[in-house]
Scaffold this active site. Structure first.
Site, PDB file in Angstrom:
ATOM      1  N   HIS A  24       0.856  -1.196   0.000  1.00  0.00           N
ATOM      2  CA  HIS A  24       0.000   0.000   0.000  1.00  0.00           C
ATOM      3  C   HIS A  24       0.887   1.240   0.000  1.00  0.00           C
ATOM      4  O   HIS A  24       0.789   2.093   0.895  1.00  0.00           O
ATOM      5  CB  HIS A  24      -0.932   0.020   1.228  1.00  0.00           C
ATOM      6  CG  HIS A  24      -2.015  -1.019   1.175  1.00  0.00           C
ATOM      7  ND1 HIS A  24      -2.637  -1.520   2.282  1.00  0.00           N
ATOM      8  CD2 HIS A  24      -2.595  -1.638   0.121  1.00  0.00           C
ATOM      9  CE1 HIS A  24      -3.540  -2.419   1.929  1.00  0.00           C
ATOM     10  NE2 HIS A  24      -3.533  -2.494   0.623  1.00  0.00           N
ATOM     11  N   HIS A  80     -11.770  -9.536  -5.401  1.00  0.00           N
ATOM     12  CA  HIS A  80     -11.382  -8.209  -4.891  1.00  0.00           C
ATOM     13  C   HIS A  80     -10.560  -7.524  -5.973  1.00  0.00           C
ATOM     14  O   HIS A  80      -9.662  -8.137  -6.555  1.00  0.00           O
ATOM     15  CB  HIS A  80     -10.568  -8.415  -3.603  1.00  0.00           C
ATOM     16  CG  HIS A  80      -9.984  -7.190  -3.006  1.00  0.00           C
ATOM     17  ND1 HIS A  80     -10.619  -5.970  -2.993  1.00  0.00           N
ATOM     18  CD2 HIS A  80      -8.807  -7.008  -2.345  1.00  0.00           C
ATOM     19  CE1 HIS A  80      -9.849  -5.089  -2.361  1.00  0.00           C
ATOM     20  NE2 HIS A  80      -8.752  -5.684  -1.972  1.00  0.00           N
ATOM     21  N   GLU A  82      -8.433  -4.912  -5.863  1.00  0.00           N
ATOM     22  CA  GLU A  82      -7.158  -4.234  -5.617  1.00  0.00           C
ATOM     23  C   GLU A  82      -6.078  -4.899  -6.476  1.00  0.00           C
ATOM     24  O   GLU A  82      -6.086  -6.116  -6.694  1.00  0.00           O
ATOM     25  CB  GLU A  82      -6.796  -4.284  -4.124  1.00  0.00           C
ATOM     26  CG  GLU A  82      -5.761  -3.234  -3.780  1.00  0.00           C
ATOM     27  CD  GLU A  82      -5.622  -2.967  -2.281  1.00  0.00           C
ATOM     28  OE1 GLU A  82      -6.283  -3.627  -1.460  1.00  0.00           O
ATOM     29  OE2 GLU A  82      -4.820  -2.066  -1.943  1.00  0.00           O
ATOM     30  N   ASP A  84      -3.094  -5.881  -6.382  1.00  0.00           N
ATOM     31  CA  ASP A  84      -2.242  -7.026  -6.035  1.00  0.00           C
ATOM     32  C   ASP A  84      -2.944  -8.339  -6.397  1.00  0.00           C
ATOM     33  O   ASP A  84      -2.289  -9.381  -6.501  1.00  0.00           O
ATOM     34  CB  ASP A  84      -1.817  -7.015  -4.559  1.00  0.00           C
ATOM     35  CG  ASP A  84      -2.968  -6.831  -3.587  1.00  0.00           C
ATOM     36  OD1 ASP A  84      -3.932  -6.125  -3.922  1.00  0.00           O
ATOM     37  OD2 ASP A  84      -2.893  -7.399  -2.477  1.00  0.00           O
ATOM     38  N   HIS A 146     -11.857  -6.216   2.739  1.00  0.00           N
ATOM     39  CA  HIS A 146     -11.699  -4.921   3.383  1.00  0.00           C
ATOM     40  C   HIS A 146     -12.079  -3.749   2.491  1.00  0.00           C
ATOM     41  O   HIS A 146     -11.920  -2.595   2.896  1.00  0.00           O
ATOM     42  CB  HIS A 146     -10.241  -4.761   3.866  1.00  0.00           C
ATOM     43  CG  HIS A 146      -9.220  -4.606   2.760  1.00  0.00           C
ATOM     44  ND1 HIS A 146      -8.510  -3.441   2.625  1.00  0.00           N
ATOM     45  CD2 HIS A 146      -8.817  -5.402   1.738  1.00  0.00           C
ATOM     46  CE1 HIS A 146      -7.683  -3.541   1.606  1.00  0.00           C
ATOM     47  NE2 HIS A 146      -7.846  -4.710   1.047  1.00  0.00           N
ATOM     48  N   ASP A 165      -8.509 -11.296   0.838  1.00  0.00           N
ATOM     49  CA  ASP A 165      -7.599 -10.740   1.854  1.00  0.00           C
ATOM     50  C   ASP A 165      -7.885 -11.261   3.270  1.00  0.00           C
ATOM     51  O   ASP A 165      -6.964 -11.326   4.102  1.00  0.00           O
ATOM     52  CB  ASP A 165      -7.686  -9.212   1.867  1.00  0.00           C
ATOM     53  CG  ASP A 165      -6.874  -8.573   0.754  1.00  0.00           C
ATOM     54  OD1 ASP A 165      -5.813  -9.110   0.419  1.00  0.00           O
ATOM     55  OD2 ASP A 165      -7.300  -7.529   0.230  1.00  0.00           O
ATOM     56  N   TYR A 193      -1.531  -8.125  10.073  1.00  0.00           N
ATOM     57  CA  TYR A 193      -2.455  -7.882   8.948  1.00  0.00           C
ATOM     58  C   TYR A 193      -3.806  -7.387   9.475  1.00  0.00           C
ATOM     59  O   TYR A 193      -4.363  -6.402   8.998  1.00  0.00           O
ATOM     60  CB  TYR A 193      -2.635  -9.189   8.176  1.00  0.00           C
ATOM     61  CG  TYR A 193      -3.164  -9.023   6.781  1.00  0.00           C
ATOM     62  CD1 TYR A 193      -2.299  -8.931   5.703  1.00  0.00           C
ATOM     63  CD2 TYR A 193      -4.531  -8.980   6.525  1.00  0.00           C
ATOM     64  CE1 TYR A 193      -2.775  -8.795   4.419  1.00  0.00           C
ATOM     65  CE2 TYR A 193      -5.016  -8.843   5.251  1.00  0.00           C
ATOM     66  CZ  TYR A 193      -4.134  -8.752   4.197  1.00  0.00           C
ATOM     67  OH  TYR A 193      -4.612  -8.606   2.922  1.00  0.00           O
ATOM     68  N   HIS A 226      -3.228 -14.010   0.506  1.00  0.00           N
ATOM     69  CA  HIS A 226      -1.842 -13.753   0.913  1.00  0.00           C
ATOM     70  C   HIS A 226      -1.440 -14.794   1.942  1.00  0.00           C
ATOM     71  O   HIS A 226      -2.210 -15.110   2.861  1.00  0.00           O
ATOM     72  CB  HIS A 226      -1.693 -12.371   1.566  1.00  0.00           C
ATOM     73  CG  HIS A 226      -1.991 -11.218   0.662  1.00  0.00           C
ATOM     74  ND1 HIS A 226      -1.198 -10.875  -0.415  1.00  0.00           N
ATOM     75  CD2 HIS A 226      -2.991 -10.295   0.686  1.00  0.00           C
ATOM     76  CE1 HIS A 226      -1.704  -9.807  -1.012  1.00  0.00           C
ATOM     77  NE2 HIS A 226      -2.799  -9.435  -0.370  1.00  0.00           N
TER      78      HIS A 226
HETATM   79 FE1  FEO Z   1      -6.880  -5.477  -0.668  1.00  0.00          FE
HETATM   80 FE2  FEO Z   1      -4.429  -7.911  -0.969  1.00  0.00          FE
HETATM   81  O1  FEO Z   1      -5.482  -6.437  -1.475  1.00  0.00           O
END
Ligand code: FEO
Length: 394
Positions: A24, A80, A82, A84, A146, A165, A193, A226
């Site tokens: 981030h 999701h 995002e 990544d 999230h 996530d 996390y 992750h």
């Molecule tokens: Fe909200 Fe692992 O990205």
């Protein structure tokens, strides 16, 4: 690192990023690297669940090819948006432009504005199911866990939950499962996390766990996006989330400070001594030499947070502000707070600290502890007693 079989017909096809040290942007330190987990489900319709960060698209394709020709993919589920996780979506869609994309409504809006692709979007909501042959994937929207677009996918026949996530950890390892690694190290990263990303959404975490429990679904395995996969003991991470979301704390205090000419440092150490004498687990962090995200991880199970700064320009030292800003955003639950600090010609720092702790939702224990110039032995005794007083309040 080859693809890894997760269950019958389900493969990990993600990527391991050993070298990332901030996530981030500069907001989150990742001392142990991370992984971007994507999963391939083999059935009559071949289905990819999430992709990887764009620089790792080559790893994703190589791992898919170990299982099947990527041009045979029929469906791509994006839990999701995002980058990544969605960053390599254009690479996949170049290979299979007619593949169907499954995501939430907000996921669709986000993907359209990220990648501008003329793709076959299929919006899903909680309860919707996708039959891909023998296997069925059901969807559970998880807004704000999230991001507003987030959702979980669940492979019914294998009882495998893919919550993106949620339940993840930033840790790079050459193993994929919880029974293959140092679990304490993994839990440490899971706590970091949660504390740094999910903490403000704790009420929603509790609600979602309750909702999933009421659905009565069996969860044999949790495959986050992750870190390691929870195969041996998925209950371990679910119970940890319940504890963190409820704000359950231990008899623990963290003392966070910075100092100009060691007066505030002497105060911090005297407060620490008072806490220690009262039998409390206490940890001391000097902000200019400590990692802010690690401090926030330590905060998650602490009952009180004591913050100190000398006064400069009638305010706090600049190293203190980022932690207080983060705390305001993260809204830790059920915590006590206390400000302390030294000053010279004029004060101001403790007022700022106290105000910001209140903004973050902490209950202030007592008036700030202050010392003019250098603390006398009597004033250090006062700090020691302040530590003991905090211990009594826990
Ligand atoms: Fe909200 Fe692992 O990205």
């Amino acid at each position: 690192m080859p693809s890894v079989k997760v269950a019958d017909g389900i493969y990990w096809v993600g990527a391991v990023d050993w070298n990332i040290r901030y996530f981030h942007g500069p907001a989150y330190s990742t001392h142990r690297g991370t992984t971007y987990n994507a999963y391939l489900i083999m059935d009559e319709q071949i289905t990819l669940v999430d992709t990887v960060y764009r620089p790792f698209a080559g790893d994703l394709l190589r791992h898919i090819r170990e299982v099947v020709d990527p041009s045979r993919i029929n469906n791509v589920i994006i839990n999701h948006i995002e980058t990544d996780h969605s960053g390599s979506l254009p690479v996949i869609m170049d290979l299979v432009p007619n593949a169907r994309i499954y995501c939430t409504q907000r996921g669709k809006e986000g993907l359209e504005k990220h990648y501008f692709g003329d793709w076959d979007y299929n919006v899903v909501k909680t309860g919707d199911e996708l039959k891909i042959g023998k296997k069925t994937i059901s969807f559970i929207e998880a807004p704000m866990l999230h991001w507003p677009d987030s959702m979980f996918s669940y492979v019914k026949e294998d009882a495998v939950l893919m919550p993106n996530d949620a339940f993840g950890q930033h840790i790079a390892t050459n193993f994929r499962f919880d029974d293959e690694v140092d679990i304490d190290e993994v839990m440490d990263e899971a706590a970091k996390y949660y504390a740094n990303i999910l903490l403000p959404f704790s009420p929603l975490v509790l609600k979602k766990i309750d909702e999933v429990t009421k659905l009565g679904i069996d969860i044999k395995m949790i495959c986050p996006s992750h870190g390691i996969i929870w195969r041996k003991d998925p209950g371990r991470i679910i119970n940890a989330y319940l504890k963190w979301a409820k704000g359950e704390a231990e008899r623990k205090v963290i003392v966070v400070y910075d100092t100009m000419w060691e007066s505030t440092e002497k105060m911090a150490k005297a407060i620490l001594a008072g806490l220690t004498a009262a039998g409390v687990t206490a940890k001391l962090f000097k902000l200019s030499v400590s990692d802010r995200n690690d401090i926030i991880k330590e905060m998650i199970n602490a009952r009180a947070v004591i913050v100190g700064s000398p006064t400069i320009n009638n305010d706090i030292l600049p190293t203190i502000a980022p932690l207080l800003d983060d705390m305001k955003g993260l809204k830790p639950r059920n915590k006590l707070g206390l400000a302390f600090g030294s000053y010279g010609w004029g004060g101001g720092a403790v007022g700022t600290i106290e105000g910001r702790l209140k903004d973050a939702g902490l209950e202030i224990i007592s008036e700030p502890v202050t010392v003019k110039w250098v603390p006398t032995p009597e004033e250090l005794d006062k700090c020691y007693e302040a530590g003991k007083m905090v211990a009594e309040k826990l």
